[in-house]
Write a protein that holds these residues in place. Structure first.
Motif, PDB file in Angstrom:
ATOM      1  N   TYR A 250       6.707  28.262  15.912  1.00 34.63           N
ATOM      2  CA  TYR A 250       5.616  27.393  16.374  1.00 34.63           C
ATOM      3  C   TYR A 250       4.784  28.179  17.378  1.00 34.63           C
ATOM      4  O   TYR A 250       5.338  28.910  18.192  1.00 34.63           O
ATOM      5  CB  TYR A 250       6.221  26.152  17.044  1.00 34.63           C
ATOM      6  N   THR A 251       3.490  28.024  17.351  1.00 38.32           N
ATOM      7  CA  THR A 251       2.610  28.751  18.270  1.00 38.32           C
ATOM      8  C   THR A 251       2.293  27.867  19.468  1.00 38.32           C
ATOM      9  O   THR A 251       1.783  26.758  19.307  1.00 38.32           O
ATOM     10  CB  THR A 251       1.308  29.155  17.546  1.00 38.32           C
TER      11      THR A 251
ATOM     12  N   THR B 218      -1.022  25.705  20.120  1.00 40.82           N
ATOM     13  CA  THR B 218      -1.537  24.905  19.015  1.00 40.82           C
ATOM     14  C   THR B 218      -1.801  23.452  19.425  1.00 40.82           C
ATOM     15  O   THR B 218      -2.875  22.921  19.191  1.00 40.82           O
ATOM     16  CB  THR B 218      -0.558  24.931  17.831  1.00 40.82           C
ATOM     17  N   TYR B 219      -0.833  22.845  20.027  1.00 38.52           N
ATOM     18  CA  TYR B 219      -0.929  21.459  20.469  1.00 38.52           C
ATOM     19  C   TYR B 219      -0.352  21.338  21.881  1.00 38.52           C
ATOM     20  O   TYR B 219       0.114  22.307  22.459  1.00 38.52           O
ATOM     21  CB  TYR B 219      -0.171  20.525  19.517  1.00 38.52           C
TER      22      TYR B 219
ATOM     23  N   PRO C 272      -3.794  22.781  24.616  1.00 37.84           N
ATOM     24  CA  PRO C 272      -4.035  24.034  23.885  1.00 37.84           C
ATOM     25  C   PRO C 272      -5.021  24.975  24.588  1.00 37.84           C
ATOM     26  O   PRO C 272      -4.901  26.196  24.458  1.00 37.84           O
ATOM     27  CB  PRO C 272      -4.585  23.553  22.541  1.00 37.84           C
TER      28      PRO C 272
ATOM     29  N   ARG D 110      -3.252  16.669  20.149  1.00 35.82           N
ATOM     30  CA  ARG D 110      -4.170  17.796  20.239  1.00 35.82           C
ATOM     31  C   ARG D 110      -4.659  18.060  21.655  1.00 35.82           C
ATOM     32  O   ARG D 110      -4.802  19.205  22.064  1.00 35.82           O
ATOM     33  CB  ARG D 110      -5.375  17.552  19.324  1.00 35.82           C
TER      34      ARG D 110
END
Length: 125
Positions: free
Chosen positions: A27-28, A31-32, A53, A101
């Motif tokens: 998972y980056t 990202t969220y 993010p 997000r």
């Protein structure tokens, strides 16, 4: 497979400092929304700090001006620098990933898809 592994917990005296790390794989981290939560015995899990993010942090009132959340995108790792620790900070600290997000639900545990197993922080008076 997403994996979050916390480290850096321990026992310190009041006024001391600790730095927690959350190494993430699968998972980056940018990202969220990501966050740090904690849970003391007999209490519900509560949000401590979140980071969006774009890197915008938010803190619970109880830790504001004492804790700092940060992220190293190159190392795919989330951090929580804790200073001026108090006995009330004693808890198991969890890293959470896969939130919404913009961290609009940053304090909602149900908003996160992935959790680490936690690291214990004990602060003595």
């Amino acid at each position: 497979q997403v994996r979050l592994v916390e480290s850096g917990g321990g026992s310190v005296q009041a006024g001391g400092s600790l730095r927690l790390s959350c190494e993430v794989s699968g998972y980056t981290v940018d990202t969220y929304c990501m966050g740090w939560f904690r849970q003391a015995p007999g209490k519900e899990r509560e949000g401590v700090a979140t980071i969006s993010p774009v890197g915008s942090p938010a803190y619970a009132n109880s830790v504001k001006d004492r804790f700092t959340i940060s992220r190293d995108n190159a190392k795919n790792t989330l951090y929580l620098q804790m200073s001026s620790l108090k006995p009330d900070d004693t808890a198991t600290y969890y890293c959470a990933a896969g939130g919404d997000r913009w961290c609009s639900r940053g304090w909602d545990t149900y908003a996160y898809a992935y959790w680490g197993r936690g690291t214990q922080v004990t602060v003595s008076s």
